[in-house]
Each structure stands twice: as structure tokens, then as C-alpha cells.
Write an enzyme that holds these catalytic residues in place. Structure first.
Site, PDB file in Angstrom:
ATOM      1  N   LYS A   1       0.107  -5.040   1.172  1.00 51.02           N
ATOM      2  CA  LYS A   1       0.688  -3.829   0.899  1.00 51.02           C
ATOM      3  C   LYS A   1       0.939  -3.148   2.266  1.00 51.02           C
ATOM      4  O   LYS A   1       0.293  -3.017   3.240  1.00 51.02           O
ATOM      5  CB  LYS A   1      -0.353  -3.266   0.099  1.00 51.02           C
ATOM      6  CG  LYS A   1       0.196  -1.858  -0.504  1.00 51.02           C
ATOM      7  CD  LYS A   1      -1.034  -1.019  -1.334  1.00 51.02           C
ATOM      8  CE  LYS A   1      -0.506   0.424  -1.820  1.00 51.02           C
ATOM      9  NZ  LYS A   1      -1.578   0.920  -2.579  1.00 51.02           N
TER      10      LYS A   1
ATOM     11  N   SER B   1       0.026   2.641  -7.078  1.00 51.95           N
ATOM     12  CA  SER B   1       1.075   2.701  -5.816  1.00 51.95           C
ATOM     13  C   SER B   1       1.168   1.381  -5.378  1.00 51.95           C
ATOM     14  O   SER B   1       2.157   1.095  -4.523  1.00 51.95           O
ATOM     15  CB  SER B   1       0.444   3.501  -4.622  1.00 51.95           C
ATOM     16  OG  SER B   1      -0.785   2.868  -4.387  1.00 51.95           O
TER      17      SER B   1
ATOM     18  N   SER C   1      -4.794   2.220  -8.053  1.00 48.94           N
ATOM     19  CA  SER C   1      -3.577   1.530  -7.510  1.00 48.94           C
ATOM     20  C   SER C   1      -3.194  -0.074  -7.179  1.00 48.94           C
ATOM     21  O   SER C   1      -2.390  -0.590  -6.791  1.00 48.94           O
ATOM     22  CB  SER C   1      -3.409   2.207  -6.232  1.00 48.94           C
ATOM     23  OG  SER C   1      -2.824   3.425  -6.231  1.00 48.94           O
TER      24      SER C   1
END
Ligand SMILES: [Mg+2]
Ligand SMILES: [Zn+2]
Lengths: 100, 505, 501
Positions: free
Chosen positions: C84, C159, C183
């Protein structure tokens, strides 16, 4: 909890260093109000005498030894900087026109 | 920017107002590494070479607290008679400024590590020395900011600058903030009390060995808060004077702010709560940013650091490492060395106390030790712009020279030449003596010859001495010292001379 | 893409690792297969913000050399992984999905990245995310949304939508996510993958660009429970560079995943985390899973956590407050976007112009909210009260864990919604995380794993397992048992049903 005014939003934007447009000021005034009203439910919780939790895991006394180590290569740091001069970060003048 | 130069003379101001002072002193700790990262803290390094992701506030970086910084703070707190917290946290003080890499300062806010202490300071008054107890509100830890320099404009100051440059070497160096409670009732002594307090604090830090406390390098910084009130009325609005960079300035800043505020109040105005900047050159301050529109720092507990919970065992271990309190130590030295306050002050100001102590421990007579360190050696240190302790002269060298004087191998003048040689790097004491041929002439024959020569050259003086004016002997002794290049023992020359002329003291 | 490649990209990480270790396939081949897949489908999925193909192949090559020389390799050596874009990686752009960090190349590695490197894993690139991890749909990325491989019109969760989508699109066998309020778990739920939020302090946050420091935690994203366990064991453990990191042994998550047994285990159904607001299709699959767990020998009990009703409110005060402070450093002075530095503007104006231009709508909204909640006069009513509610939520968990060994709930109230559906309705968006937030507030651990497709729309449904702090192994014990039972029933992992792109 009172409704949040456009002036308050403008003050917050100044504190937070956001140059919000007039449209944004209106938009956020409205949205913050809605959000705050919904989160304000937490004030219903009778929490007198309840200790606040600032850290989710109860760890204490974490220290490092006082030993100096080399830091970063300045060239690598400056490569990411918007402006440098004389081995320093260059930043715009500090004071506003009227203060200067 | 308002610069009000109207003042009321200090003495006059004192007839109408009572000053209330408060002092905030920031001390940079002399740790090897920064507060929250392992970067070095050396003063004067090339810009931005002692930086890492943490002290540059790079995204993702996280702080880890320096154990020695905590220990030093606790030791300072103990030396200032404070309570040490059993549990406390750091907070974030949020405000934007380009010298602060994260745009928040990690500081202690409502949970300082040390609280409720005091420090006794002595000020001179017409009625003799007076002890004033300055109460201490808190001692807390925080991180220093980077250093800004201002470019363009005429002065190199922030005002009128076109842009600024930032060096983050200093960012994250551990700072201790020591805040007094308000000091009331000192009257016209207020400026002197302020100075005495900062001086005493500096000595405490030095004795603890936690900081080099050099005001000129910014490792000790003082902000002086002052307000005036009319006796019987409520307290006035306070101003905060910054940029006070020497002990003398502490006194002057308080003094001049009293004169300025008195003028404002006399003219029916009101004092503005503001930050003022002291100027060393003029001895006056100018207005900085007004605090009337108070910053909202939005403090909250720093989630990236865990609480500090010093065990009582740890605190007691640290207490055991405390040196003698400077004021107690000074009283002890004054009595054991048999010196007056002025003489002691000279030693303290010269940074010679420890050196004299060590010299005495090495067998040097107390008076001689003081004479060397505050005389010849201090003169050279000042000339070279270094601290006494930094001179290449050791305590054992002083002891050696004094031993040679005692056994008559050296006299005062020769001893001075020995130190000259040592300071010039010519070698140790005995090497300098050998190389320079510095030995007292102790051969009576040679001395008598020189005495006769001098008497012959000054027959009138010889007559005077013979007629009983013994004080005239100095001229002959001087002449003999000259011909022997100072390598004679003056007392011995004198004795031989009087004997030669058949005169007794 | 060759059929050999097509086969490689569908393999579990554990199988790839074993094959690489045995020399049946090289890490370079595995890496090339995934890079080819990214080249083929990422134009439509947009899981990646940056693909570090060259560096990945170089690492893969080194791992192969190392293996040939007989050197000891880690359990996941040579296996590709996506990271990420909120974790720093030296020399590789790290944007956090924000314009304000466009092109920023960090001069240092996050601890998670350093551990992946030390474990000889092959980093394929950085995945898309909501700006600074603020969101539940990955629509708040400055670089455009990520699409859900199950239906490209829909959101992949957020997210960490990029990380989850990269797994579901077979672009990477493993990924790293971060979870502040769900997330990792909510994207896992809506993409039919597995995601774990470890115990707070279990995985180092050093180099994780902070959203809300007291809530953030990085964790593994995978297509199976065992793969997640293997990755968990690589990244977890004490880090002296993170003061909040726990200095204790990592629970043996791999052994737990291998055992997969719920016999005699007490499983608590959280009363407050079901019912109103949860889609019927979600509840149906959840209830079926509960029955399966019972059939496997678990004792299912109902528990009540009354203060969970206030979790969302507390979260939306604590998160913006910490975020407003964490995001202050993006001021255009030392790195990142600078706007308006033309000599006429002061530093304050340049900071304000830069932040105005660099942050998106959701980031600004939360910065404003946090600035408000922390400001003097409001602190006690908002931030202070939220921190007390946090204590009450932790107490609810503690009480519940006396009655049950783990707690379960649906991970998210709905399946993946359409892109654009909730993008400017913050309250509707915030409700996505209603079930995942309590765990972040209390600091304990949780997993989401797929339990089927909703009969209403054919989209994946996730089940959340919650365990006490430092009992992360229980997540894997339960998750693995449930996964095996479901796989037996379906004949394959749910992810096999994802449509061909
Ligand atoms: Mg301070
Ligand atoms: Zn540093």
C-alpha cells in the site's frame, strides 16, 4: 452543541492553513455541522470518572540509549525539497506584508 | 510594529509601581543524541548534516525518547527541589512554523515531569546580601526547533526579509523548560533577582553536568515576563521579553521593561499582552507579535510516545548522583578558604571554582591556587577567548611549580615564565625549566658580586640604607634581580644586602 | 499471457514459496508472470500507483541466485507482494494517494518494507488508496479510483482498495494493507479476500505515514488464511523504532492457521453489530457461517457491547483530531507540493495555498473537523469525551472476552457499492466501517474472510473475527477452520469465482 458558522469554518481553515474558496467554506460549514451533530451522540454517554484512553495498549517507559548515529545524506534529502540555498531549506518570507 | 521609546526613570517608577516577574528558562541538554532520534547534537556542524527522517519530520517517521534526557530532567527537578511525577505524557503543541518540521512541537503540557520546586538566590543590597526564594512552577521536556536565517532586506532580521533559510540540525535537540511561579515583593531588586536567578540556575546546570549552559550559543535562553501593578490594585497585564542572550541582559531587560511599562501606565495607556524582543545594542526591546489574538495550540496527548512512569527506585538512584548544591558549596568554600564574597564571585565568574578545588586537593596552598587561576591563567584564557578549563595547563603542573617555589628552586617571576612555556606548548614544567634555563641563582658569591656592583653604581642609595632608610633597599634588590635576569630569590638578595651594609630590619 | 503464467498467478503464496524453494519454478518466472498480469489488467483495475518492475526482477534474480547457492531463505522468499502506498520505500515514489506528495521519494524504508526485503520477498509496486487512508472506497485517491475485479463499476473498499483489488485481480498473491478503522478488513470483505488487522503495536508503524497514530496498524492481505498467516509472521514483531510497538513474542499465527480448529471454542455474536443497516444478503451469508462454526463444534453465545453504538462517533472525533495534527507537516517547506512561492506571498500564504491545492475534499473535511474538535473550548466535549468512550468500548470488549474466546460479526454492512454512489455523502460513507471501528479503538485484533456471495447481487460478503490483544493466533484458528469448511462445500476458495477480466 451549537451549529457551526461560516466564520468559524474560516477561522478553522486559517488555523489549519487551508486557503478554502468561498464555495468550500459554505460546503464545509454545512457538512461539518451534519457530522458534528451525528457524532455529538457521544455526549449522551455518562462518562464522569471514566479515564480517557490516549494509548490503546498500556506500554510505558520506552527509551533508547543516548548514542549518536549518522543521519541522512543531505543531497538525498534536498532532492525532495521544493527549494534550497546555501545548504539550507529555502522558505518564503515569514512575515506578512503588513507585519514586515 | 510599535516601538514605544517613552520611559519613566527606574527609581521614579519604583515609587509608584510594584514589579511582578516570571522567568522561563530553556536549557539545551548536553546529550550525545537528540531527544527523539539518534542524530548528533554537536554545535556548529555544517547545516542540515545532523538530520534524519525523525527530526526532519518526514512522513512515517516516529520518535523514541532518549533515556539520558529523561534522567537529566529528573536530576534537574531534584536539584530544584521539585516533585517528580509518577506518570506523565508528552503532548503535541500544534502550530505552523517553518522551523518546526512536523508543524507541531512535542512538549509536555498539563503533565510536566517535575513540579513545585524552589531555588534560593542571593542579591546584594545596601543592607548586605539578601536571600530570595524563587518558587518553581514546573520543569518540563520539549524538543528544540530548527534555526532560521533571514535573507534580503537591509538588516538580516526577520523584518523586511525577502525569504528565509532553515537548518534543522538543532531541531529535536532536547530542551528543558524551567518556569518560575510569579515572583512578587522584590521591588527595586526585581532586575537583580532575575539576574541572580538565571545565574544560579546556570550554576546548578553546570554542577549537574547536564548542559554547557552557554547563553551566547543559545544553550541557555531566558524569557522574562513582567507586569507592574499599583500597590493595592490588581495585577497588570504582562509582557514577555525574548532574545535575552546574556546574564547582564536579563537584568537590563527587566529594568528597561519596568521603565517602559511605567511610562505606558503613567500616560493612561494600557500594557498589551505581547512578546517583545530585547536588543543587546540598545538595551531596549521592541514589540513582536501581539498575543491578544491568542494562538490555539490544540494540545492533545502525543500518540506516538508512551507515558513516562519513573519508579521511585529510579528517582532515588538519580538523587544519589546529585552534586552539592552550588549555593551550599560556595558557603562551604568561602569559609574553608577564608575568602570574602567578592573573591568568591571572582572565582565563580571565572569558572575557576572546580580548578582551584582540584589544585588544593593536589597539595597547592589555597591562596596560591586562587592566585594562579584567577590571575595569570585567567588573563591568558580571556586573551585566547577560551574557558579556563580548556587551557593546556593541568592541576598537577600547578602543584609541581608551587613545590619548586617552596623549595626555592623557582621564584614568582620564573614560575610565570614556566607557565608561559607550558601554555606555548613547549612541554611539561621540568622540560620548560631545562630548555629555558629557568633556575634561581642561589650561589651567594655571585649574588654578593652583583650586590656590590649595584651599590657601587648607586652610592647615594647605599648611604640612605646605612642611615636607616631600609625601604630604599628595594632599588638595589631590583638592580640585582635585573642583572641576574630575575633568576634570583629576591628575599635572599635583600637579606644579603642588609647583612653587607651591617643594617638590621 | 501464457497458460503457464495464468497458472502461476492463481497459486496461493504458500504454494509459490514451496515451488520456488524446491527449484520447480524461479522467482523471476513468478515475478514476470505477475508483472505481465499487471500490464494486462491494471489499466482496468487501477490497483497500482507505481509498478517497480525493474527492481522486482532484480530482487527475484538475487533470490534465485541465493537459492542456487544453498543459502537459507525465508518461508515466503521469492514471492511477489504489493505494498500500500502509505508505507515508505526508499527511492520509490510514496504518495499516500495524495497530490501533495506527488513524486516524493522517501530517503528511507519503513520497517514493514525492510522486513519484506529481509525476508527476500519481491515488491511489485505501490497500491492505490484513499488519500492518506481516509475513505472506504478508494475513490478519494488523487490518482483516480480503483475498480473492484468482481464488478469494475463498483468500489473495491477502502482505504486499501488497491491492495485488495490487486489480490482479487491476481496481480499479486499477497499485499500489505493498513487499517485505521477497517481499511484492511472492509476491502477484503468486498473483494472476497482475507485481511487481518493485527493487535495495535503488533506490527511496527515506523515508516507508515500516519493517519491516526493511535488507531493505525499495518497488516497482511491475502487470498487465503494460511497465506495471511505466513505474511503476518514476516512483518510482525517488536521494533525499537516504534515506541508503541509491543516487546513480546508474536503469537504463532502460522501454527494456528495450520491447525484450524474451533471445537470447544466459545464464539460470541455481538448483538450491536447486526440487524438494522445490514443488507439481508450479508446477514444471510453471515448466519450460514455461524451455523457452520456451530457444526464444527464451536459454542456460539450472544454478547452485548452497548457502547459500540458510540464507536462511530468517538472514531470520527479521534481520527480527524490526530489526522489534523499528523497532516500538518505537509506544508510544502521540506518536501512535496509547493504552490504560490512567487515572492509576493508569505510563508503562511504559501503553506495555505499548497495545502489547499494538495489535499482533496475528504482530507480537508477531516482536517477541519479535527481542528475543530481539538480547539480550545471544544476539547472536553469532543476529543476528551471520545477518549472516555474509547475506554468504555475497551471495557465492553474485556467483558465480552470473559464470555467468548472470539467475537464475530459481518465485516461490512453492505456488499460493494457503485463508484460515485456515496462519494460526497460522508455520513453514508462512514457507516461502512461501523463494524470494524470498535477494534481499532480498543487496539485488539481482527480478521475478515469471505463467507460467500450475497444472493441479492452476487458480490462477496465478509465475516469478521475479533480476538483480544496479542491473541492474533485465535483469528487464524477460527478463520482457517471456517475457510476449510467453506472450501469443502464450494470445492474451491471463493476467489476462484471472480469473473475473468
Ligand atoms: Mg516551551
Ligand atoms: Zn534526527
Amino acid at each position: 452543541m451549537t451549529a457551526i458558522t461560516r466564520e468559524e469554518v474560516a477561522h478553522l481553515a486559517k488555523l489549519a492553513r487551508l486557503d478554502l474558496s468561498a464555495t468550500e467554506l459554505d460546503h464545509y460549514a454545512e457538512q461539518l455541522d451534519v457530522i458534528l451533530q451525528s457524532v455529538a451522540r457521544i455526549s449522551e454517554v455518562a462518562a464522569d470518572g471514566i479515564p480517557p484512553t490516549s494509548h490503546p495498549v498500556p506500554v510505558e517507559n520506552v527509551f533508547r540509549d543516548d548514542i549518536a548515529k549518522p543521519g541522512l545524506d543531505r543531497a538525498e534529502v534536498f532532492a525532495a525539497a521544493p527549494a534550497t540555498e546555501d545548504d539550507r531549506f529555502r522558505v518564503p518570507r515569514i512575515l506578512d506584508e503588513e507585519e514586515a | 510594529m510599535s516601538t514605544n521609546h517613552e520611559t519613566v526613570p527606574f527609581e521614579e517608577a519604583m515609587t509608584r509601581y510594584e514589579p511582578i516577574i516570571g522567568l522561563e528558562v530553556h536549557v539545551e541538554l548536553g546529550t550525545n543524541s537528540k531527544m527523539f532520534c539518534s542524530c548528533a547534537t554537536a554545535f556548529g556542524a555544517a547545516p542540515n548534516t545532523q538530520v534524519c527522517p525523525v527530526c526532519l519530520g518526514l512522513p512515517g517517521s516516529m520518535p523514541v525518547l532518549n533515556r539520558v534526557a529523561v534522567e537529566s530532567t529528573i536530576r534537574i527537578g531534584l536539584a530544584l527541589n521539585c516533585d517528580i511525577a509518577t506518570w506523565c505524557r508528552f503532548a503535541r503543541k500544534n502550530y505552523f512554523y517553518p522551523d518546526m518540521p512536523k508543524d507541531y512541537q512535542v512538549s509536555q503540557y498539563d503533565e510536566p515531569l517535575c513540579t513545585n520546586g524552589w531555588l534560593d538566590v542571593t542579591v546584594a543590597t545596601d543592607a548586605g546580601p539578601q536571600v530570595v526564594r524563587v518558587e518553581i512552577e514546573r520543569v518540563h521536556m520539549e524538543e528544540d526547533t530548527g534555526k532560521l536565517t533571514h535573507s534580503g532586506g537591509a538588516t538580516g532580521r526577520i523584518h523586511g526579509a525577502d525569504y528565509s533559510l532553515v537548518d534543522y540540525n538543532r531541531a529535536g535537540i532536547p530542551l528543558i523548560e524551567i518556569v518560575t511561579k510569579t515572583v512578587v515583593g522584590t521591588g527595586a531588586l526585581a532586575p537583580a533577582v532575575a539576574r541572580a536567578y538565571v545565574t544560579e540556575l546556570r550554576d546548578v546546570m553546570r554542577a549537574l553536568g547536564v548542559s554547557d549552559v552557554r547563553m551566547e550559543e543559545g544553550s541557555l535562553r531566558c524569557d522574562a515576563n513582567l507586569s507592574l501593578n499599583k500597590p493595592g490594585e490588581g495585577w497588570g497585564t504582562r509582557s514577555e521579553t525574548k532574545n535575552v542572550n546574556s546574564l547582564r541582559s536579563v537584568e537590563r531587560a527587566v529594568y528597561s521593561e519596568i521603565e517602559r511599562q511605567a511610562a505606558v501606565l503613567d500616560s493612561g495607556g494600557r500594557v498589551i499582552q505581547e512578546t517583545r524582543h530585547f536588543h543587546e545594542d540598545t538595551g531596549r526591546s521592541t514589540s513582536g507579535r501581539s498575543k491578544e489574538q491568542a494562538e490555539d495550540y490544540r494540545y492533545f496527548p502525543e500518540p506516538d510516545l508512551v507515558p513516562i512512569a519513573p519508579s521511585r527506585t529510579w528517582v532515588e538512584e538519580l538523587r544519589a548522583t546529585l552534586p552539592e548544591v552550588p549555593s551550599v558549596k560556595r558557603a562551604r568554600l568561602q569559609s574553608t578558604w577564608g575568602i570574602n564574597e567578592f573573591e568568591l564571585a571572582t572565582l565563580v565568574n571565572a569558572g575557576a571554582v572546580e580548578l582551584v578545588e582540584a589544585s588544593i586537593a593536589a597539595g597547592v596552598d589555597a591562596a596560591a591556587a586562587r592566585k594562579w587561576w584567577t590571575g595569570e591563567l585567567l588573563r591568558v584564557a580571556n586573551e585566547r577567548g577560551v574557558e579556563l578549563a580548556e587551557l593546556p595547563v593541568t592541576v598537577s603542573q600547578i602543584a609541581r611549580v608551587e613545590a619548586l617555589i617552596a623549595d626555592g628552586s623557582l621564584n614568582d617571576k620564573l614560575a610565570r615564565q614556566v607557565f608561559e612555556g607550558v601554555l606555548a606548548g613547549e612541554g611539561d614544567v621540568d622540560v620548560v625549566i631545562a630548555e629555558r634555563g629557568l633556575a634561581v641563582v642561589s650561589d651567594d658569591g655571585a649574588l654578593l658580586a652583583a650586590i656590590d656592583e649595584a651599590l657601587a653604581a648607586q652610592p647615594d642609595v647605599a648611604e640612605k640604607i646605612k642611615s636607616g632608610k631600609i625601604q630604599a633597599a628595594g632599588a638595589i634588590v631590583g638592580a640585582v634581580m635585573k642583572t641576574t635576569n630575575g633568576q634570583a630569590d629576591a628575599a635572599k638578595v635583600r637579606a644579603l644586602l642588609l647583612d653587607r651594609l651591617g643594617v638590621s630590619e | 499471457m501464457s497458460s503457464a503464467d495464468a497458472d502461476l498467478i492463481r497459486q496461493p503464496a504458500s504454494v509459490l514459496a514451496a515451488a520456488i524453494c524446491d527449484g520447480e519454478v524461479s522467482s523471476v518466472e513468478v515475478t514476470q508472470a505477475h508483472l505481465a498480469r499487471i500490464a494486462e489488467v491494471d489499466g482496468r483495475v487501477h490497483a497500482f500507483l507505481e509498478v517497480t518492475a525493474e527492481a522486482a526482477l532484480e530482487t527475484a534474480h538475487l533470490v534465485d541466485e541465493k537459492r542456487k547457492s544453498g543459502a537459507n531463505l525465508g518461508v515466503l522468499a521469492g514471492v511477489p507482494i504489493a505494498v500500500k502506498d502509505v508505507l515508505t520505500m526508499r527511492g520509490v515514489p510514496t504518495t499516500c494517494g495524495s497530490r501533495i506528495l506527488e513524486g516524493w521519494r522517501p530517503p528511507y524504508d519503513s520497517t514493514v518494507v525492510a522486513r519484506l526485503r529481509a525476508a527476500d520477498m519481491v515488491i511489485l509496486g505501490k497500491t492505490n488508496m484513499d488519500e492518506f487512508a481516509m475513505g472506504s472506497s478508494t475513490e478519494h485517491s488523487a490518482y483516480g479510483p480503483t475498480h473492484n475485479p468482481w464488478d469494475l463499476e463498483r468500489i473495491p473498499g477502502g482505504s486499501g482498495g488497491g491492495s485488495a483489488a490487486s489480490l482479487a485481480a491476481f496481480e499479486a498473491p499477497l499485499a500489505i494493507g493498513t487499517d485505521t478503522g477497517g481499511s484492511i478488513r472492509q476491502p477484503a470483505a468486498v473483494t472476497g479476500t482475507v485481511g487481518v488487522k493485527p493487535t495495535y503495536g503488533g506490527v511496527s508503524r515506523y515508516g507508515l505515514v500516519a493517519l491516526a497514530s493511535s488507531l493505525d496498524q499495518a497488516g497482511p492481505c491475502a487470498r487465503s488464511v494460511m497465506d495471511a498467516a505466513l505474511l503476518h509472521s514476516v512483518i510482525a514483531g517488536h521494533d525499537p523504532r516504534d515506541s508503541t510497538s509491543i516487546d513480546a513474542p508474536v503469537p504463532d499465527v502460522v501454527a494456528a492457521a495450520a491447525r484450524g480448529d474451533v471445537r470447544g471454542l466459545r464464539i460470541g455474536l455481538v448483538k450491536e453489530l447486526s440487524g438494522d443497516g445490514y443488507q439481508p444478503g450479508v446477514l444471510q451469508r453471515f448466519n450460514e457461517a455461524v451455523e457452520i462454526l456451530q457444526g464444527l463444534g464451536a459454542k456460539v453465545v450472544e454478547v452485548s457491547c452497548p457502547n459500540f453504538d458510540y464507536a462511530l462517533g468517538a472514531y470520527y472525533l479521534i481520527l480527524p483530531s490526530e489526522a489534523s495534527s499528523n497532516l500538518a507537516r505537509f506544508d510544502g517547506m521540506r518536501y512535496g507540493l509547493r504552490v504560490g512561492d512567487d515572492g509576493s506571498n508569505s510563508v503562511e500564504q504559501v503553506m495555505s495555498l499548497s495545502r489547499e491545492a494538495g489535499f482533496g475534499a475528504e482530507a480537508k473535511r477531516r482536517i477541519m473537523l479535527g481542528t475543530y474538535a481539538l480547539s480550545s473550548g471544544y476539547y472536553d466535549a469532543y476529543y476528551g469525551q471520545a477518549q472516555k468512550v474509547r475506554t468504555l468500548i475497551t471495557r465492553d470488549f474485556t467483558a465480552a472476552f470473559t464470555k467468548a474466546d472470539v467475537l464475530i460479526s459481518p465485516t461490512a454492512p453492505t456488499t460493494a457499492f457503485k463508484i460515485g454512489e456515496k462519494v460526497d455523502d460522508p455520513l453514508a460513507m462512514y457507516l461502512n466501517d461501523i463494524a470494524t471501528i470498535p477494534v481499532n479503538l480498543a487496539g485488539n485484533c481482527a480478521m475478515s474472510l469471505p463467507v460467500g456471495l450475497s444472493p441479492a447481487d452476487g458480490l462477496p460478503v465478509g465475516l469478521q473475527i475479533m480476538a483480544p490483544p496479542m491473541a492474533d493466533d485465535r483469528l487464524y484458528l477460527v478463520g482457517s477452520a471456517l475457510e476449510s469448511a467453506l472450501t469443502d462445500k464450494w470445492g474451491h476458495l471463493l476467489i476462484e469465482e471472480v469473473p475473468n477480466l
